[in-house]
Design a protein around this motif. Sequence first.
Motif, PDB file in Angstrom:
ATOM      1  N   GLY A  70      56.407  38.816  15.814  1.00  0.00           N
ATOM      2  CA  GLY A  70      56.441  38.682  14.457  1.00  0.00           C
ATOM      3  C   GLY A  70      58.183  38.579  13.828  1.00  0.00           C
ATOM      4  N   THR A  71      58.866  39.342  14.798  1.00  0.00           N
ATOM      5  CA  THR A  71      60.352  39.201  14.548  1.00  0.00           C
ATOM      6  C   THR A  71      60.970  37.969  14.764  1.00  0.00           C
ATOM      7  N   LEU A  73      58.836  35.029  14.598  1.00  0.00           N
ATOM      8  CA  LEU A  73      58.376  34.162  13.670  1.00  0.00           C
ATOM      9  C   LEU A  73      59.276  34.261  12.404  1.00  0.00           C
ATOM     10  N   ASN A  74      59.709  35.607  11.805  1.00  0.00           N
ATOM     11  CA  ASN A  74      60.582  35.604  11.029  1.00  0.00           C
ATOM     12  C   ASN A  74      61.770  34.812  10.760  1.00  0.00           C
ATOM     13  N   GLN A  75      62.267  35.091  12.109  1.00  0.00           N
ATOM     14  CA  GLN A  75      63.853  34.357  12.164  1.00  0.00           C
ATOM     15  C   GLN A  75      63.623  32.839  12.166  1.00  0.00           C
ATOM     16  N   LEU A  76      62.583  32.311  12.866  1.00  0.00           N
ATOM     17  CA  LEU A  76      62.134  30.927  12.760  1.00  0.00           C
ATOM     18  C   LEU A  76      61.820  30.285  11.410  1.00  0.00           C
ATOM     19  N   LEU A  77      61.216  31.343  10.680  1.00  0.00           N
ATOM     20  CA  LEU A  77      61.076  30.570   9.303  1.00  0.00           C
ATOM     21  C   LEU A  77      62.269  31.165   8.320  1.00  0.00           C
ATOM     22  N   GLY A  83      62.964  45.893   8.406  1.00  0.00           N
ATOM     23  CA  GLY A  83      62.600  47.304   8.909  1.00  0.00           C
ATOM     24  C   GLY A  83      62.199  47.059  10.416  1.00  0.00           C
ATOM     25  N   LEU A  84      62.055  46.227  11.106  1.00  0.00           N
ATOM     26  CA  LEU A  84      61.350  46.308  12.311  1.00  0.00           C
ATOM     27  C   LEU A  84      62.440  46.775  13.311  1.00  0.00           C
ATOM     28  N   LEU A 162      51.149  40.707   8.053  1.00  0.00           N
ATOM     29  CA  LEU A 162      50.027  40.258   9.049  1.00  0.00           C
ATOM     30  C   LEU A 162      50.461  41.187   9.977  1.00  0.00           C
ATOM     31  N   MET A 163      51.606  41.329  10.732  1.00  0.00           N
ATOM     32  CA  MET A 163      51.887  41.979  12.045  1.00  0.00           C
ATOM     33  C   MET A 163      51.431  43.371  11.754  1.00  0.00           C
ATOM     34  N   ARG A 164      51.783  44.043  10.531  1.00  0.00           N
ATOM     35  CA  ARG A 164      51.503  45.106  10.303  1.00  0.00           C
ATOM     36  C   ARG A 164      50.061  45.604  10.283  1.00  0.00           C
ATOM     37  N   ALA A 165      49.526  44.505   9.790  1.00  0.00           N
ATOM     38  CA  ALA A 165      47.733  44.935   9.522  1.00  0.00           C
ATOM     39  C   ALA A 165      47.086  44.634  11.053  1.00  0.00           C
ATOM     40  N   VAL A 166      47.689  43.710  11.600  1.00  0.00           N
ATOM     41  CA  VAL A 166      46.969  43.618  13.153  1.00  0.00           C
ATOM     42  C   VAL A 166      47.379  44.818  14.015  1.00  0.00           C
TER      43      VAL A 166
END
Length: 187
Positions: A70-71, A73-77, A83-84, A162-166
């Motif tokens: 998730g981290t 993917l956030n950096q790529l986007l 907060g992670l 999404l990551m939090r829900a998963v």
Amino acid sequence: FEWLQAIVFCGAIAGVGYLAVEPAARRWWPWSIITVRRLLDGRVLEQGIWADVLLGVVVGLSCLLLRQLGTLLNQLLGVSVSGLNEFDPSQNLPDHFGLRYKVAVFITAMLGAVLESLLMLTLVVAVKRLAKSTLPTILTVVVVLTVLGILERGMVSPVDWLMRAVLIGIEAWILVRFGLLPTMVAM
């Protein structure tokens, strides 16, 4: 003394929470508390306990990989990580490498895992009384805890949502399917 006070207080909360939730959990998911019960009875050498610990370690490491994904993917986007990564580089770094710090982090992580697992079990039992079915119960708990996590941390990225829900869904599934002990270890 402050650490001892915090540990005793959290231990008392965990003990009372376990005693309050245990009868309902035993009724609906008796397998969910068997290994914790055996561990509390002092039967540390039983294979079932160590199988649950191993399952919790594997699930916990998998969840860590999902968080890192998730981290990434956030950096790529190009979205800021919300907060992670909680490490503050402005702190005194030598303080973070001593044995006292490592023990404190380990104890704090264990306390958090036990309390969070018991909280999730309490929520699952409370919603189960209303929903009467396990799947809607799990979905409700996942949605509620995801929304609270998003509001608490101020997450702005849909990837974080999404990551939090998963991750919460995996924790809830492990709790209901395999039990309290692997959930604590995974957390």
